[in-house]
Design a protein around this motif. Structure first.
Motif, PDB file in Angstrom:
ATOM      1  N   ILE A 145     -11.024   2.433   1.757  1.00 19.97           N
ATOM      2  CA  ILE A 145     -10.513   1.470   2.731  1.00 19.97           C
ATOM      3  C   ILE A 145     -10.249   0.127   2.069  1.00 19.97           C
ATOM      4  O   ILE A 145      -9.245  -0.538   2.356  1.00 19.97           O
ATOM      5  CB  ILE A 145     -11.490   1.337   3.916  1.00 19.97           C
ATOM      6  CG1 ILE A 145     -11.494   2.630   4.730  1.00 19.97           C
ATOM      7  CG2 ILE A 145     -11.113   0.153   4.808  1.00 19.97           C
ATOM      8  CD1 ILE A 145     -12.492   2.639   5.871  1.00 19.97           C
ATOM      9  N   LEU A 146     -11.124  -0.287   1.143  1.00 18.95           N
ATOM     10  CA  LEU A 146     -10.885  -1.533   0.415  1.00 18.95           C
ATOM     11  C   LEU A 146      -9.598  -1.459  -0.396  1.00 18.95           C
ATOM     12  O   LEU A 146      -8.815  -2.421  -0.428  1.00 18.95           O
ATOM     13  CB  LEU A 146     -12.064  -1.839  -0.501  1.00 18.95           C
ATOM     14  CG  LEU A 146     -13.327  -2.410   0.155  1.00 18.95           C
ATOM     15  CD1 LEU A 146     -14.434  -2.549  -0.876  1.00 18.95           C
ATOM     16  CD2 LEU A 146     -13.051  -3.752   0.817  1.00 18.95           C
ATOM     17  N   ARG A 147      -9.376  -0.322  -1.052  1.00 14.16           N
ATOM     18  CA  ARG A 147      -8.147  -0.175  -1.848  1.00 14.16           C
ATOM     19  C   ARG A 147      -6.911  -0.244  -0.954  1.00 14.16           C
ATOM     20  O   ARG A 147      -5.937  -0.941  -1.276  1.00 14.16           O
ATOM     21  CB  ARG A 147      -8.186   1.150  -2.610  1.00 14.16           C
ATOM     22  CG  ARG A 147      -6.922   1.443  -3.415  1.00 14.16           C
ATOM     23  CD  ARG A 147      -7.038   2.775  -4.127  1.00 14.16           C
ATOM     24  NE  ARG A 147      -7.425   3.849  -3.224  1.00 14.16           N
ATOM     25  CZ  ARG A 147      -6.576   4.464  -2.389  1.00 14.16           C
ATOM     26  NH1 ARG A 147      -5.297   4.091  -2.342  1.00 14.16           N
ATOM     27  NH2 ARG A 147      -6.994   5.436  -1.605  1.00 14.16           N
ATOM     28  N   GLN A 148      -6.941   0.464   0.173  1.00 16.89           N
ATOM     29  CA  GLN A 148      -5.801   0.451   1.083  1.00 16.89           C
ATOM     30  C   GLN A 148      -5.564  -0.949   1.648  1.00 16.89           C
ATOM     31  O   GLN A 148      -4.419  -1.407   1.748  1.00 16.89           O
ATOM     32  CB  GLN A 148      -6.027   1.445   2.223  1.00 16.89           C
ATOM     33  CG  GLN A 148      -6.077   2.895   1.780  1.00 16.89           C
ATOM     34  CD  GLN A 148      -6.612   3.819   2.865  1.00 16.89           C
ATOM     35  OE1 GLN A 148      -6.775   3.411   4.012  1.00 16.89           O
ATOM     36  NE2 GLN A 148      -6.893   5.064   2.496  1.00 16.89           N
ATOM     37  N   THR A 149      -6.658  -1.620   2.010  1.00 15.42           N
ATOM     38  CA  THR A 149      -6.541  -2.982   2.545  1.00 15.42           C
ATOM     39  C   THR A 149      -5.948  -3.916   1.497  1.00 15.42           C
ATOM     40  O   THR A 149      -5.053  -4.712   1.794  1.00 15.42           O
ATOM     41  CB  THR A 149      -7.924  -3.496   2.992  1.00 15.42           C
ATOM     42  OG1 THR A 149      -8.390  -2.683   4.068  1.00 15.42           O
ATOM     43  CG2 THR A 149      -7.842  -4.945   3.455  1.00 15.42           C
ATOM     44  N   GLY A 150      -6.435  -3.834   0.263  1.00 13.13           N
ATOM     45  CA  GLY A 150      -5.912  -4.682  -0.803  1.00 13.13           C
ATOM     46  C   GLY A 150      -4.437  -4.442  -1.058  1.00 13.13           C
ATOM     47  O   GLY A 150      -3.666  -5.392  -1.251  1.00 13.13           O
ATOM     48  N   ASN A 151      -4.019  -3.172  -1.034  1.00 13.17           N
ATOM     49  CA  ASN A 151      -2.609  -2.856  -1.264  1.00 13.17           C
ATOM     50  C   ASN A 151      -1.726  -3.417  -0.155  1.00 13.17           C
ATOM     51  O   ASN A 151      -0.636  -3.963  -0.413  1.00 13.17           O
ATOM     52  CB  ASN A 151      -2.416  -1.343  -1.368  1.00 13.17           C
ATOM     53  CG  ASN A 151      -3.013  -0.766  -2.643  1.00 13.17           C
ATOM     54  OD1 ASN A 151      -3.250  -1.492  -3.610  1.00 13.17           O
ATOM     55  ND2 ASN A 151      -3.272   0.533  -2.649  1.00 13.17           N
ATOM     56  N   ARG A 152      -2.176  -3.294   1.107  1.00 16.09           N
ATOM     57  CA  ARG A 152      -1.376  -3.809   2.213  1.00 16.09           C
ATOM     58  C   ARG A 152      -1.233  -5.326   2.128  1.00 16.09           C
ATOM     59  O   ARG A 152      -0.159  -5.877   2.325  1.00 16.09           O
ATOM     60  CB  ARG A 152      -2.009  -3.418   3.560  1.00 16.09           C
ATOM     61  CG  ARG A 152      -1.876  -1.955   3.914  1.00 16.09           C
ATOM     62  CD  ARG A 152      -2.099  -1.710   5.401  1.00 16.09           C
ATOM     63  NE  ARG A 152      -3.385  -2.182   5.873  1.00 16.09           N
ATOM     64  CZ  ARG A 152      -4.512  -1.483   5.827  1.00 16.09           C
ATOM     65  NH1 ARG A 152      -4.510  -0.280   5.271  1.00 16.09           N
ATOM     66  NH2 ARG A 152      -5.631  -1.975   6.306  1.00 16.09           N
ATOM     67  N   LEU A 153      -2.352  -6.003   1.843  1.00 11.74           N
ATOM     68  CA  LEU A 153      -2.300  -7.461   1.776  1.00 11.74           C
ATOM     69  C   LEU A 153      -1.477  -7.927   0.580  1.00 11.74           C
ATOM     70  O   LEU A 153      -0.754  -8.934   0.668  1.00 11.74           O
ATOM     71  CB  LEU A 153      -3.716  -8.028   1.714  1.00 11.74           C
ATOM     72  CG  LEU A 153      -4.562  -7.855   2.984  1.00 11.74           C
ATOM     73  CD1 LEU A 153      -5.980  -8.343   2.754  1.00 11.74           C
ATOM     74  CD2 LEU A 153      -3.936  -8.568   4.172  1.00 11.74           C
ATOM     75  N   ALA A 154      -1.567  -7.220  -0.540  1.00 21.22           N
ATOM     76  CA  ALA A 154      -0.757  -7.584  -1.706  1.00 21.22           C
ATOM     77  C   ALA A 154       0.727  -7.407  -1.408  1.00 21.22           C
ATOM     78  O   ALA A 154       1.556  -8.245  -1.798  1.00 21.22           O
ATOM     79  CB  ALA A 154      -1.177  -6.742  -2.911  1.00 21.22           C
ATOM     80  N   ASP A 155       1.072  -6.320  -0.714  1.00 25.38           N
ATOM     81  CA  ASP A 155       2.474  -6.121  -0.329  1.00 25.38           C
ATOM     82  C   ASP A 155       2.948  -7.244   0.586  1.00 25.38           C
ATOM     83  O   ASP A 155       4.081  -7.743   0.453  1.00 25.38           O
ATOM     84  CB  ASP A 155       2.635  -4.767   0.383  1.00 25.38           C
ATOM     85  CG  ASP A 155       2.473  -3.588  -0.556  1.00 25.38           C
ATOM     86  OD1 ASP A 155       2.563  -3.784  -1.793  1.00 25.38           O
ATOM     87  OD2 ASP A 155       2.244  -2.467  -0.051  1.00 25.38           O
ATOM     88  N   PHE A 156       2.095  -7.632   1.516  1.00 23.31           N
ATOM     89  CA  PHE A 156       2.467  -8.711   2.439  1.00 23.31           C
ATOM     90  C   PHE A 156       2.640 -10.026   1.699  1.00 23.31           C
ATOM     91  O   PHE A 156       3.566 -10.798   1.961  1.00 23.31           O
ATOM     92  CB  PHE A 156       1.397  -8.838   3.530  1.00 23.31           C
ATOM     93  CG  PHE A 156       1.755  -9.780   4.636  1.00 23.31           C
ATOM     94  CD1 PHE A 156       2.748  -9.460   5.553  1.00 23.31           C
ATOM     95  CD2 PHE A 156       1.097 -10.991   4.777  1.00 23.31           C
ATOM     96  CE1 PHE A 156       3.079 -10.329   6.578  1.00 23.31           C
ATOM     97  CE2 PHE A 156       1.416 -11.865   5.794  1.00 23.31           C
ATOM     98  CZ  PHE A 156       2.417 -11.535   6.702  1.00 23.31           C
ATOM     99  N   ALA A 157       1.751 -10.296   0.735  1.00 25.62           N
ATOM    100  CA  ALA A 157       1.850 -11.530  -0.043  1.00 25.62           C
ATOM    101  C   ALA A 157       3.164 -11.589  -0.822  1.00 25.62           C
ATOM    102  O   ALA A 157       3.776 -12.660  -0.953  1.00 25.62           O
ATOM    103  CB  ALA A 157       0.660 -11.645  -0.994  1.00 25.62           C
ATOM    104  N   ARG A 158       3.610 -10.437  -1.330  1.00 29.30           N
ATOM    105  CA  ARG A 158       4.875 -10.421  -2.076  1.00 29.30           C
ATOM    106  C   ARG A 158       6.056 -10.795  -1.194  1.00 29.30           C
ATOM    107  O   ARG A 158       6.996 -11.462  -1.645  1.00 29.30           O
ATOM    108  CB  ARG A 158       5.084  -9.048  -2.720  1.00 29.30           C
ATOM    109  CG  ARG A 158       4.314  -8.862  -4.009  1.00 29.30           C
ATOM    110  CD  ARG A 158       4.738  -7.599  -4.736  1.00 29.30           C
ATOM    111  NE  ARG A 158       4.215  -6.409  -4.091  1.00 29.30           N
ATOM    112  CZ  ARG A 158       3.025  -5.879  -4.342  1.00 29.30           C
ATOM    113  NH1 ARG A 158       2.232  -6.451  -5.241  1.00 29.30           N
ATOM    114  NH2 ARG A 158       2.621  -4.786  -3.722  1.00 29.30           N
TER     115      ARG A 158
END
Length: 437
Positions: free
Chosen positions: A223-236
């Protein structure tokens, strides 16, 4: 320069949070749900099953449940089991708010009686209690996926979590104005739904965005990995410099200061939403050690969100009565905004609030972890640990008022305090958000 409010930056750069339309707010919140929750949302918890039975009048039902609680408190198993068997055949699982909350408290009392019988090594004077538990349809403990699904449902159908998130975020944005490197520490990040509005506010900050580092703490690496990926995509999509730092821990009490990769020149903000109450079971020394650990991070701001309730009372009947009052109000708010068989309502009631009710009523000792306190108690705890409150800003109050226009009922109310903001139903505060330095 005053900090831009979170809704101000999120809603097409409106200058004044009072003039943002409910339609635009609806668009923003729905967009966050769709982009960050729906695609990866776990399967919902099982829906409650209706039962063909006569609905009881709310007042007699409540009186019977309290009579049962009194019998449980005085260890009268004959009377406890007799009332529980009657309630098991009469309390509807999908009735009105009073009947539904009554069903969960009936289940919780049955679990408490069953634990007492099992501890005594027998089934008691009234026969096999497993039949009683089966008749009440007490579900198995929810999985982590079901708990996360309930969290997302709670975030969708009530303003409580969004109020906590946006109010905390506003305090962070204001305190981080002009800082070049911002390090957020989130104790229990879940799916990270709190952070996109803050990220957008930082990205649109006059003078350019800061570099944002986010340490997300949780128990599930996936869940941490998925959360980090979503937030990183949003930041981009925002052109926001961003790092996500996952920190896996079985509980926040296992976190130590050497786990954080703090850098020179960064400014720290610590976020605790519905987390500090977890320390109350462990005693004051554990909570004191945790707050001392936070202080070693030298945060510029610490944001807290907690229930406005007193479920930490040692006497069983005292905490039972307080819990019944608190959850009856919450169930009233759900009934005013959702149809009886709404899947989201059933999930929130059973997996989120029902789980809390079961813990408060049926557990003692180390197993009893849902020990909520009022803001007055949290203020005393924080001040004794050396923290000082930051008054909520006019922007925080404005966006909280605007948020409530997104929900269909006028029953939700804000309560202002010099040191915090509270959100409740009708005349009853239920959740509180405060910030500290």
């Amino acid at each position: 320069m005053h900090s831009l409010s979170l809704l101000q930056t999120t809603l097409n750069r409106h200058h004044n949070p009072f003039v943002c339309s409910p339609f635009l707010l609806h668009e923003m919140l729905s967009s966050v749900d769709a982009k960050l929750s729906a695609a990866l949302e776990p399967a919902s918890a099982s829906a409650a099953r209706g039962r063909d039975s006569r609905a009881l009048d709310g007042s007699p039902l409540r009186e019977l449940i309290f009579e049962c609680a009194q019998a449980v408190a005085r260890h009268d198993l004959d009377r406890s089991l007799g009332i529980l068997r009657y309630l098991a055949s009469k309390v509807p699982e999908a009735g009105d708010a009073g009947e539904r909350v009554g069903a969960y408290f009936t289940r919780a009392l049955a679990c408490r009686v069953a634990k007492r019988l099992e501890a005594a090594g027998g089934n008691g004077p009234e026969g096999d209690h497993s039949e009683l538990l089966a008749s009440l349809r007490i579900p198995d403990a929810p999985s982590q996926e079901e708990i996360h699904a309930a969290y997302l449902a709670l975030n969708r159908v009530t303003p409580f979590l969004r109020f906590a998130h946006l109010t905390a975020n506003q305090a962070i944005v204001e305190e981080m104005e002009g800082e070049d490197i911002v390090h957020l520490v989130d104790f229990e990040i879940m799916q990270g739904v709190q952070w996109p509005p803050l990220m957008q506010a930082l990205a649109e900050r006059p003078g350019g965005p800061p570099h944002l580092r986010l340490t997300g703490i949780g128990s599930s690496p996936d869940i941490l990995r998925q959360t980090g990926n979503r937030l990183a995509d949003f930041a981009r999509t925002l052109n926001l410099p961003f790092e996500f730092l996952p920190l896996v821990a079985g509980g926040i009490e296992q976190v130590s200061v050497d786990m954080f990769s703090k850098r020179e020149g960064e400014v720290v903000a610590v976020n605790c939403v519905l987390q500090l109450n977890r320390f109350l079971e462990k005693g004051p020394d554990s909570l004191k050690a945790f707050l001392e650990m936070i202080q070693t991070l030298r945060p510029k701001v610490v944001t807290l969100a907690e229930r406005e309730a007193n479920h930490n009372q040692p006497q069983f009947l005292d905490r039972f009565g307080e819990a019944y009052r608190h959850y009856a109000i919450i169930f009233d708010s759900l009934e005013a905004t959702l149809p009886p068989r709404s899947p989201d309502r059933v999930t929130v009631e059973e997996v989120w609030f029902g789980r809390e009710i079961a813990n408060i009523v049926s557990c003692d000792g180390a197993d009893w972890v849902e020990r909520h306190e009022t803001f007055e108690q949290w203020r005393e705890i924080m001040e004794s640990a050396g923290f000082h409150s930051l008054p909520p800003s006019t922007f925080a109050l404005a966006q909280a008022k605007l948020l409530l226009r997104y929900y269909p009922s006028e029953g939700y109310r804000l309560f202002e305090n010099d040191d915090c903001l509270l959100l409740g139903w009708q005349d009853h505060p239920l959740f509180t958000v405060s910030s500290w330095h």
